[in-house]
Motif scaffolding. Structure first.
Motif, PDB file in Angstrom:
ATOM      1  N   PHE A 352      -3.977  -6.849  -4.418  1.00 45.35           N
ATOM      2  CA  PHE A 352      -4.366  -5.269  -4.688  1.00 45.35           C
ATOM      3  C   PHE A 352      -4.904  -4.306  -3.931  1.00 45.35           C
ATOM      4  N   ASP A 353      -4.364  -3.688  -3.006  1.00 43.21           N
ATOM      5  CA  ASP A 353      -4.482  -2.692  -1.213  1.00 43.21           C
ATOM      6  C   ASP A 353      -5.547  -1.191  -1.594  1.00 43.21           C
ATOM      7  N   PHE A 354      -6.682  -0.781  -1.442  1.00 44.92           N
ATOM      8  CA  PHE A 354      -6.851  -0.143  -2.406  1.00 44.92           C
ATOM      9  C   PHE A 354      -6.566   1.476  -1.303  1.00 44.92           C
ATOM     10  N   ARG A 355      -6.003   1.181   0.232  1.00 42.85           N
ATOM     11  CA  ARG A 355      -6.389   1.904   1.136  1.00 42.85           C
ATOM     12  C   ARG A 355      -4.899   3.055   1.262  1.00 42.85           C
ATOM     13  N   PRO A 356      -5.253   4.208   0.562  1.00 44.44           N
ATOM     14  CA  PRO A 356      -4.006   5.821  -0.241  1.00 44.44           C
ATOM     15  C   PRO A 356      -2.337   5.223   0.428  1.00 44.44           C
ATOM     16  N   ALA A 357      -2.534   4.969   1.446  1.00 44.73           N
ATOM     17  CA  ALA A 357      -0.358   4.993   1.523  1.00 44.73           C
ATOM     18  C   ALA A 357      -0.502   4.095   1.342  1.00 44.73           C
ATOM     19  N   GLN A 358      -1.215   2.397   1.089  1.00 44.97           N
ATOM     20  CA  GLN A 358      -0.334   1.607   0.707  1.00 44.97           C
ATOM     21  C   GLN A 358      -0.978   1.518  -1.249  1.00 44.97           C
ATOM     22  N   ILE A 359      -1.448   2.292  -1.703  1.00 46.80           N
ATOM     23  CA  ILE A 359      -1.524   2.568  -3.300  1.00 46.80           C
ATOM     24  C   ILE A 359      -0.578   3.797  -3.539  1.00 46.80           C
ATOM     25  N   ILE A 360       0.136   4.762  -2.961  1.00 43.55           N
ATOM     26  CA  ILE A 360       0.905   5.535  -3.006  1.00 43.55           C
ATOM     27  C   ILE A 360       2.604   5.076  -3.236  1.00 43.55           C
ATOM     28  N   GLU A 361       2.413   3.177  -2.204  1.00 38.20           N
ATOM     29  CA  GLU A 361       3.685   2.622  -2.002  1.00 38.20           C
ATOM     30  C   GLU A 361       4.072   1.494  -3.034  1.00 38.20           C
ATOM     31  N   ARG A 362       2.965   1.318  -3.250  1.00 39.99           N
ATOM     32  CA  ARG A 362       2.851   0.851  -4.383  1.00 39.99           C
ATOM     33  C   ARG A 362       3.381   1.127  -6.263  1.00 39.99           C
ATOM     34  N   LEU A 363       2.321   2.087  -5.765  1.00 34.46           N
ATOM     35  CA  LEU A 363       3.162   3.490  -7.412  1.00 34.46           C
ATOM     36  C   LEU A 363       3.931   3.931  -7.334  1.00 34.46           C
ATOM     37  N   GLY A 364       4.700   4.233  -6.534  1.00 37.54           N
ATOM     38  CA  GLY A 364       5.670   5.462  -6.125  1.00 37.54           C
ATOM     39  C   GLY A 364       4.895   6.172  -6.321  1.00 37.54           C
ATOM     40  N   LEU A 365       4.024   6.848  -6.102  1.00 37.43           N
ATOM     41  CA  LEU A 365       3.462   8.148  -6.039  1.00 37.43           C
ATOM     42  C   LEU A 365       4.257   9.609  -5.438  1.00 37.43           C
ATOM     43  N   LEU A 366       4.954   9.268  -4.317  1.00 36.67           N
ATOM     44  CA  LEU A 366       5.863   9.983  -3.692  1.00 36.67           C
ATOM     45  C   LEU A 366       7.389   9.852  -4.193  1.00 36.67           C
ATOM     46  N   ARG A 367       8.328   8.939  -4.590  1.00 35.36           N
ATOM     47  CA  ARG A 367       8.938   8.575  -5.051  1.00 35.36           C
ATOM     48  C   ARG A 367       9.172   9.109  -6.651  1.00 35.36           C
ATOM     49  N   ARG A 368       8.317   9.293  -7.912  1.00 35.29           N
ATOM     50  CA  ARG A 368       8.136   9.384  -8.692  1.00 35.29           C
ATOM     51  C   ARG A 368       9.728   8.966  -9.515  1.00 35.29           C
ATOM     52  N   GLU A 369      10.034   8.328  -9.379  1.00 38.53           N
ATOM     53  CA  GLU A 369      11.398   7.781 -10.316  1.00 38.53           C
ATOM     54  C   GLU A 369      11.297   7.358 -11.979  1.00 38.53           C
ATOM     55  N   GLY A 370      12.029   8.658 -12.155  1.00 35.13           N
ATOM     56  CA  GLY A 370      12.425   8.334 -13.912  1.00 35.13           C
ATOM     57  C   GLY A 370      10.971   9.016 -14.245  1.00 35.13           C
ATOM     58  N   TRP A 371      10.069   9.663 -13.436  1.00 43.22           N
ATOM     59  CA  TRP A 371       8.350  10.655 -14.261  1.00 43.22           C
ATOM     60  C   TRP A 371       8.165  11.925 -13.573  1.00 43.22           C
ATOM     61  N   ARG A 372       7.803  12.990 -13.279  1.00 48.79           N
ATOM     62  CA  ARG A 372       6.827  14.119 -12.587  1.00 48.79           C
ATOM     63  C   ARG A 372       5.287  14.120 -13.245  1.00 48.79           C
ATOM     64  N   TYR A 373       4.949  14.411 -12.224  1.00 48.73           N
ATOM     65  CA  TYR A 373       3.708  15.158 -12.277  1.00 48.73           C
ATOM     66  C   TYR A 373       3.361  15.135 -13.655  1.00 48.73           C
ATOM     67  N   GLN A 374       4.473  16.971 -13.716  1.00 49.44           N
ATOM     68  CA  GLN A 374       4.106  17.377 -14.515  1.00 49.44           C
ATOM     69  C   GLN A 374       4.059  16.813 -16.304  1.00 49.44           C
ATOM     70  N   ASP A 375       4.483  16.045 -16.233  1.00 51.95           N
ATOM     71  CA  ASP A 375       4.964  14.565 -17.634  1.00 51.95           C
ATOM     72  C   ASP A 375       3.619  14.156 -17.777  1.00 51.95           C
ATOM     73  N   THR A 376       2.610  13.944 -16.496  1.00 52.68           N
ATOM     74  CA  THR A 376       0.897  13.219 -17.038  1.00 52.68           C
ATOM     75  C   THR A 376       0.238  14.454 -17.418  1.00 52.68           C
ATOM     76  N   ALA A 377       0.399  15.936 -17.203  1.00 50.47           N
ATOM     77  CA  ALA A 377      -0.661  16.637 -17.901  1.00 50.47           C
ATOM     78  C   ALA A 377      -0.746  17.295 -18.828  1.00 50.47           C
ATOM     79  N   ALA A 378      -0.208  16.707 -19.990  1.00 46.57           N
ATOM     80  CA  ALA A 378      -0.538  16.219 -21.423  1.00 46.57           C
ATOM     81  C   ALA A 378      -0.310  15.144 -22.121  1.00 46.57           C
ATOM     82  N   ASN A 379      -1.375  14.914 -23.617  1.00 47.63           N
ATOM     83  CA  ASN A 379      -1.469  13.517 -24.037  1.00 47.63           C
ATOM     84  C   ASN A 379      -1.419  12.001 -22.941  1.00 47.63           C
ATOM     85  N   GLY A 380      -2.185  12.729 -22.332  1.00 47.95           N
ATOM     86  CA  GLY A 380      -3.354  11.885 -21.748  1.00 47.95           C
ATOM     87  C   GLY A 380      -2.071  10.985 -20.691  1.00 47.95           C
ATOM     88  N   HIS A 381      -2.830  10.421 -19.194  1.00 50.79           N
ATOM     89  CA  HIS A 381      -2.779  10.165 -18.142  1.00 50.79           C
ATOM     90  C   HIS A 381      -2.268   8.431 -18.023  1.00 50.79           C
TER      91      HIS A 381
END
Length: 405
Positions: A352-381
Motif C-alpha cells: 500500500f503506497d501512501f504517497r499522495p499521487a499513488q493514493i490518487i491513482e490507486r483509488l481513481g480519485l481523479l477519474r471518479r468512475e461511476g461516482w461523484r464527490y457529491q455522492d459522498t457528502a450524504a449518508n457517510g463516506h
C-alpha cells in the motif's frame, strides 16, 4: 492491549441529506465536481454557509474554471435535496447566492506540484494526521451504531423522494441516533433509538407511525428482539420520535449550516478516532480527504483478510512532502499478527503506497468512475460499496504478505 469483555453501551448519530450542514457539504462537493470536470488536476477548497434563503461560497480554486455557473449548481443541489417549497424559509427558487471564491495560495500550490515540491513529486497538500477504521460488526465492515443510523435516514429520504404522494409529509431535515448494547466488541441489541424528522404542519403522528416501520425494515431483527416499540416519547421508552413534539421549521432556515461540521457522522460515529480535517469541498491533493480514504481502504482489507477483527490505522504527513511521516496500527487485542509488523509493511510502501499521487491513482480519485464527490457528502463516506476505497481487492495479497494462508 486486551479485548474488552464487559457489557456496555455505545451510541452514534447520523443526519440526513437535508440537514443544514449536509446541505453545505453537498454544495461544496458539487462545486468540486464541476471544477474537476473543467480540469482533473484542479485544486479546490470550497466552503459553504447556508442560512435563511441565503448561501455563501468561499474558498480557493486553481485553476479558476471558466464558465462554471455557480448559481445553477447551488440551486440544483438544493432542489434535488427537496427544498422546493416557497414559504418554508429556504428553497431553491428564492435563495440568494454570494460567491467569494478566489485562486489558491501560491505557497500552498508549490508544495503539491511535482515540479516545485521538495521531494520532486506531488507532496501532501497539508500537514496533519488521518485515521482509517474497520471492524467486523456489519457486512460493510463498519461499526453497527453509525452504519444503521445512516441507513435509517437514508431510507426515509428514499421514501420521500420515490413516493411523494404517500410520504410528502416528510421534509428533508432529519437525524437518527442508535444506542447499541455490546458484549466485548460484539453488538447484541439496540437499547435506545432516537429519530427526529422534519414534517409538514400537523403530520407529527404520521412520523411516529412511520419510524417503527423503517427501523424494522433496515435494522436486522436480531438487534430488535427486545426492543419496545409500544411506547414512544415516555419516560424510560426505547424509542423517541421528534421528542420536542414538533419539527416543522428545519433545514438552513431552522439552523445555519456549514461545510465540515459533521466529521464524526461522515466517518465512524466516534468508534474510530478522527484527525480533525473535514472532507467535503477538498480535492484529493488534500490528504485530509485522500489519505483518510486510503486508510479506510487498508483497514477494511486487513479486517476482511482476517488479520484482525478490529483495526484502526493512523498516518501523518508534512505539507509538500510526498512520503508519510509515520504509521500507527491498533488491533484492540484482536490481531493475529503484531501491529508493528503491519506498520512496518505499510512503511515499506510496497503493498500500500501512501504517497499522495499513488493514493490518487490507486483509488481513481481523479477519474471518479461511476461516482461523484457529491455522492459522498450524504449518508457517510464509508460503508457504501459504490466508492473505490470500499473495494476488497487486496485480501489475498495481505494474507500472503503476512503468512496467513
Amino acid at each position: 492491549m486486551t479485548l474488552i469483555q464487559n457489557r456496555y453501551m455505545f451510541t452514534s448519530e447520523a443526519v440526513s441529506e437535508g440537514h443544514p450542514d449536509k446541505v453545505c457539504d453537498q454544495i461544496s462537493d458539487a462545486i468540486l465536481d464541476a471544477a474537476m470536470d473543467f480540469s482533473s488536476r484542479a485544486h479546490v477548497a470550497c466552503e459553504t454557509l447556508a442560512t435563511t434563503d441565503t448561501v455563501v461560497l468561499a474558498g480557493e480554486i486553481n485553476p479558476v474554471p471558466k464558465d462554471i455557473d455557480y448559481d445553477a449548481i447551488v440551486r440544483n443541489v438544493v432542489r434535488k435535496i427537496g427544498y422546493d417549497r416557497p414559504g418554508e424559509g429556504f428553497d431553491w427558487h428564492d435563495l440568494k447566492l454570494h460567491v467569494l471564491l478566489h485562486g489558491q495560495s501560491a505557497d500552498i500550490a508549490r508544495g503539491v506540484e511535482e515540479t516545485t515540491s521538495l521531494s520532486g513529486e506531488q507532496g501532501a497538500g497539508d500537514q496533519g494526521i488521518m485515521f482509517g477504521f474497520a471492524c467486523n460488526e456489519t457486512p460493510a465492515f463498519m461499526p453497527a451504531p453509525i452504519y444503521y443510523s445512516h441507513r435509517i435516514v437514508e431510507r426515509l429520504a428514499q421514501l420521500r423522494h420515490d413516493a411523494p404522494d404517500t410520504y410528502g409529509f416528510l421534509r428533508p431535515d432529519a437525524k437518527s441516533q442508535l444506542t447499541f448494547v455490546y458484549e466485548g466488541y460484539r453488538p447484541v441489541a439496540i437499547r435506545q433509538a432516537v429519530v427526529s424528522h422534519q414534517h409538514v404542519e400537523g403530520a407529527g403522528e404520521k412520523v411516529h407511525a412511520l419510524v417503527p416501520e423503517v427501523l424494522r425494515e433496515v435494522v436486522p431483527a436480531e438487534f430488535l428482539k427486545d426492543f419496545d416499540f409500544g411506547h414512544i416519547n415516555v419516560p424510560g421508552a426505547s424509542l423517541h420520535v421528534n421528542p420536542t413534539g414538533n419539527f416543522v421549521i428545519g433545514g438552513p432556515h431552522g439552523d445555519t449550516g456549514l461545510t465540515g461540521r459533521k466529521i464524526i457522522v461522515d466517518t465512524y460515529g466516534g468508534a474510530g478516532r478522527h484527525g480533525g480535517g473535514a472532507f467535503s469541498g477538498k480535492d484529493p491533493s488534500k490528504v485530509d480527504r485522500s489519505a483518510s480514504y486510503m486508510a479506510r481502504y487498508v483497514a477494511k482489507n486487513l479486517v476482511a483478510a482476517g488479520v484482525a477483527e478490529r483495526c484502526e490505522l493512523q498516518v501523518s504527513y508534512a505539507i509538500g512532502v510526498s512520503y508519510p511521516l509515520s504509521f500507527y496500527v491498533n488491533f484492540f487485542g484482536t490481531g493475529k499478527v503484531p501491529e508493528e509488523q503491519v506498520a512496518n509493511l505499510l512503511q515499506e510502501g510496497k503493498l500500500f503506497d501512501f504517497r499522495p499521487a499513488q493514493i490518487i491513482e490507486r483509488l481513481g480519485l481523479l477519474r471518479r468512475e461511476g461516482w461523484r464527490y457529491q455522492d459522498t457528502a450524504a449518508n457517510g463516506h464509508f460503508g457504501r460499496g459504490c466508492f473505490p476505497w470500499e473495494k476488497l481487492d487486496k485480501v489475498a495479497e495481505i494474507q500472503a504478505s503476512l503468512n496467513l494462508v
